[in-house]
Design a protein around this motif. Structure first.
Motif, PDB file in Angstrom:
ATOM      1  N   ASN A 161       0.775  -1.235   0.000  1.00 31.53           N
ATOM      2  CA  ASN A 161       0.000   0.000   0.000  1.00 31.53           C
ATOM      3  C   ASN A 161       0.807   1.286   0.000  1.00 31.53           C
ATOM      4  OD1 ASN A 161      -2.265  -1.605   0.147  1.00 31.53           O
ATOM      5  ND2 ASN A 161      -2.293  -1.580   2.367  1.00 31.53           N
ATOM      6  N   TYR A 162       2.079   1.239  -0.220  1.00 31.91           N
ATOM      7  CA  TYR A 162       2.850   2.473  -0.204  1.00 31.91           C
ATOM      8  C   TYR A 162       4.063   2.357  -1.114  1.00 31.91           C
ATOM      9  CZ  TYR A 162       6.994   1.060   2.362  1.00 31.91           C
ATOM     10  OH  TYR A 162       8.179   0.500   2.709  1.00 31.91           O
ATOM     11  N   MET A 163       4.638   3.515  -1.428  1.00 33.20           N
ATOM     12  CA  MET A 163       5.856   3.558  -2.238  1.00 33.20           C
ATOM     13  C   MET A 163       7.054   3.421  -1.299  1.00 33.20           C
ATOM     14  SD  MET A 163       4.918   6.575  -4.925  1.00 33.20           S
ATOM     15  CE  MET A 163       6.576   6.589  -5.518  1.00 33.20           C
ATOM     16  N   ILE A 164       8.018   2.613  -1.683  1.00 31.58           N
ATOM     17  CA  ILE A 164       9.155   2.319  -0.822  1.00 31.58           C
ATOM     18  C   ILE A 164       9.971   3.577  -0.506  1.00 31.58           C
ATOM     19  CG2 ILE A 164      11.430   1.218  -0.892  1.00 31.58           C
ATOM     20  CD1 ILE A 164      10.156  -1.274  -1.805  1.00 31.58           C
ATOM     21  N   GLU A 165      10.070   4.520  -1.429  1.00 30.58           N
ATOM     22  CA  GLU A 165      10.888   5.709  -1.215  1.00 30.58           C
ATOM     23  C   GLU A 165      10.252   6.679  -0.226  1.00 30.58           C
ATOM     24  OE1 GLU A 165      10.080   4.574  -4.310  1.00 30.58           O
ATOM     25  OE2 GLU A 165      12.011   3.649  -4.727  1.00 30.58           O
ATOM     26  N   ASP A 166       8.970   6.543   0.045  1.00 32.00           N
ATOM     27  CA  ASP A 166       8.283   7.433   0.970  1.00 32.00           C
ATOM     28  C   ASP A 166       8.796   7.200   2.390  1.00 32.00           C
ATOM     29  OD1 ASP A 166       6.441   9.218   2.014  1.00 32.00           O
ATOM     30  OD2 ASP A 166       4.873   7.696   2.198  1.00 32.00           O
ATOM     31  N   VAL A 167       9.107   8.275   3.106  1.00 29.86           N
ATOM     32  CA  VAL A 167       9.645   8.149   4.457  1.00 29.86           C
ATOM     33  C   VAL A 167       8.581   8.455   5.516  1.00 29.86           C
ATOM     34  CG1 VAL A 167      11.444   9.005   6.016  1.00 29.86           C
ATOM     35  CG2 VAL A 167      11.933   8.744   3.609  1.00 29.86           C
ATOM     36  N   LEU A 168       7.480   9.075   5.106  1.00 33.08           N
ATOM     37  CA  LEU A 168       6.461   9.469   6.077  1.00 33.08           C
ATOM     38  C   LEU A 168       5.778   8.249   6.704  1.00 33.08           C
ATOM     39  CD1 LEU A 168       4.981  11.747   7.464  1.00 33.08           C
ATOM     40  CD2 LEU A 168       3.328  11.719   5.590  1.00 33.08           C
ATOM     41  N   LEU A 169       5.358   7.279   5.901  1.00 34.20           N
ATOM     42  CA  LEU A 169       4.711   6.090   6.460  1.00 34.20           C
ATOM     43  C   LEU A 169       5.644   5.316   7.403  1.00 34.20           C
ATOM     44  CD1 LEU A 169       2.202   4.271   6.638  1.00 34.20           C
ATOM     45  CD2 LEU A 169       3.181   2.968   4.748  1.00 34.20           C
ATOM     46  N   PRO A 170       6.903   5.042   7.021  1.00 30.34           N
ATOM     47  CA  PRO A 170       7.781   4.363   7.980  1.00 30.34           C
ATOM     48  C   PRO A 170       7.978   5.154   9.271  1.00 30.34           C
ATOM     49  CG  PRO A 170       8.722   4.248   5.799  1.00 30.34           C
ATOM     50  CD  PRO A 170       7.536   5.134   5.701  1.00 30.34           C
ATOM     51  N   LEU A 171       7.997   6.469   9.178  1.00 29.25           N
ATOM     52  CA  LEU A 171       8.150   7.288  10.373  1.00 29.25           C
ATOM     53  C   LEU A 171       6.939   7.145  11.288  1.00 29.25           C
ATOM     54  CD1 LEU A 171      10.132   9.250  11.645  1.00 29.25           C
ATOM     55  CD2 LEU A 171       8.922  11.101  10.490  1.00 29.25           C
ATOM     56  N   ILE A 172       5.759   7.182  10.724  1.00 31.20           N
ATOM     57  CA  ILE A 172       4.533   7.002  11.518  1.00 31.20           C
ATOM     58  C   ILE A 172       4.473   5.592  12.090  1.00 31.20           C
ATOM     59  CG2 ILE A 172       2.003   6.896  11.379  1.00 31.20           C
ATOM     60  CD1 ILE A 172       2.236   9.162   9.262  1.00 31.20           C
ATOM     61  N   VAL A 173       4.814   4.612  11.260  1.00 28.57           N
ATOM     62  CA  VAL A 173       4.763   3.213  11.694  1.00 28.57           C
ATOM     63  C   VAL A 173       5.767   2.951  12.813  1.00 28.57           C
ATOM     64  CG1 VAL A 173       5.234   0.841  10.950  1.00 28.57           C
ATOM     65  CG2 VAL A 173       3.805   2.307   9.552  1.00 28.57           C
ATOM     66  N   ILE A 174       6.984   3.512  12.720  1.00 28.80           N
ATOM     67  CA  ILE A 174       7.974   3.244  13.769  1.00 28.80           C
ATOM     68  C   ILE A 174       7.578   3.916  15.074  1.00 28.80           C
ATOM     69  CG2 ILE A 174       9.604   5.139  13.401  1.00 28.80           C
ATOM     70  CD1 ILE A 174      10.550   1.517  14.128  1.00 28.80           C
ATOM     71  N   ILE A 175       6.924   5.053  15.011  1.00 33.39           N
ATOM     72  CA  ILE A 175       6.453   5.702  16.235  1.00 33.39           C
ATOM     73  C   ILE A 175       5.403   4.834  16.913  1.00 33.39           C
ATOM     74  CG2 ILE A 175       5.136   7.683  17.110  1.00 33.39           C
ATOM     75  CD1 ILE A 175       6.695   9.400  15.049  1.00 33.39           C
ATOM     76  N   VAL A 176       4.451   4.327  16.127  1.00 35.07           N
ATOM     77  CA  VAL A 176       3.418   3.442  16.689  1.00 35.07           C
ATOM     78  C   VAL A 176       4.052   2.150  17.195  1.00 35.07           C
ATOM     79  CG1 VAL A 176       1.368   2.070  16.116  1.00 35.07           C
ATOM     80  CG2 VAL A 176       1.567   4.426  15.293  1.00 35.07           C
ATOM     81  N   ASP A 177       4.971   1.573  16.419  1.00 37.41           N
ATOM     82  CA  ASP A 177       5.646   0.335  16.833  1.00 37.41           C
ATOM     83  C   ASP A 177       6.411   0.522  18.135  1.00 37.41           C
ATOM     84  OD1 ASP A 177       4.717  -0.958  14.603  1.00 37.41           O
ATOM     85  OD2 ASP A 177       6.634  -0.948  13.528  1.00 37.41           O
ATOM     86  N   GLU A 178       7.129   1.624  18.245  1.00 38.01           N
ATOM     87  CA  GLU A 178       7.932   1.876  19.445  1.00 38.01           C
ATOM     88  C   GLU A 178       7.044   2.056  20.674  1.00 38.01           C
ATOM     89  OE1 GLU A 178      11.287   2.139  21.621  1.00 38.01           O
ATOM     90  OE2 GLU A 178      11.422   1.999  19.447  1.00 38.01           O
ATOM     91  N   ILE A 179       5.935   2.761  20.512  1.00 39.14           N
ATOM     92  CA  ILE A 179       5.018   2.950  21.638  1.00 39.14           C
ATOM     93  C   ILE A 179       4.395   1.620  22.050  1.00 39.14           C
ATOM     94  CG2 ILE A 179       2.823   4.010  22.302  1.00 39.14           C
ATOM     95  CD1 ILE A 179       3.737   6.488  20.677  1.00 39.14           C
ATOM     96  N   VAL A 180       3.950   0.841  21.076  1.00 39.71           N
ATOM     97  CA  VAL A 180       3.375  -0.479  21.383  1.00 39.71           C
ATOM     98  C   VAL A 180       4.429  -1.369  22.034  1.00 39.71           C
ATOM     99  CG1 VAL A 180       2.490  -2.612  20.327  1.00 39.71           C
ATOM    100  CG2 VAL A 180       1.565  -0.399  19.633  1.00 39.71           C
TER     101      VAL A 180
END
Length: 169
Positions: free
Chosen positions: A90-109
């Motif tokens: 569901n996303y383009m690999i070069e995009d950094v915004l989704l990984p940034l959001i995902v890592i924030i959620v992952d780190e909190i969880v």
């Protein structure tokens, strides 16, 4: 075969950095979770199966080194890698915004589960102190480092993909 060796080396390098350099030079026991960044990155780039496998090996090493039990970190990293693999298509690999959001959620969880398993169940109920002193600073530190490392992992993944396609033709 090249992908397996490269992933194995990345896991060992990240584990070594996390347990030595970042473990000794941390500020108030805060250090970036490099193995979570690796698990998230390959889950996003390669899908659920590879996210699960990278999570398994990262978690196994974390359990062997940081825990008295084999399993809690392993299951947590595997779960995070597998869940992140759902975003693969569901996303383009070069995009950094989704990984940034995902890592924030992952780190909190990740930190909530660690708090629950290792502190709350042992009757250490100072969650607000843990939130302010550990969860939030570690999340910011990991998110900052994700911006740099994710681009490196995208480069490595693209290089491995090109080499694999070159051998098939």
């Amino acid at each position: 075969m090249r992908r397996v060796i490269t992933l194995g080396l990345l896991i060992l390098i990240n584990f070594s950095l996390q347990s030595t350099i970042f473990g000794f030079h941390d500020i108030e026991s805060i250090s970036p979770n490099l193995m979570l960044i690796l698990t998230m990155s390959f889950g996003l780039m390669r899908g659920r199966k590879e996210g699960l496998l990278v999570g398994f090996f990262c978690g196994f090493l974390a359990d062997c080194y940081f825990s008295t039990l084999i399993g809690p970190y392993m299951l947590l990293y595997m779960f995070i890698g597998y869940i992140n693999g759902f975003f693969h298509k569901n996303y383009m690999i070069e995009d950094v915004l989704l990984p940034l959001i995902v890592i924030i959620v992952d780190e909190i969880v990740f930190n909530f589960v660690i708090y629950f398993l290792f502190f709350f169940l042992r009757n250490h109920l100072e969650f607000s102190k843990y939130l302010v002193r550990v969860i939030l600073p570690e999340t910011l530190c990991t998110a900052f480092l994700t911006i740099i490392l994710y681009k490196l992992y995208v480069f490595i993944n693209r290089h491995l993909k090109n080499k694999a396609e070159g051998k098939e033709s």
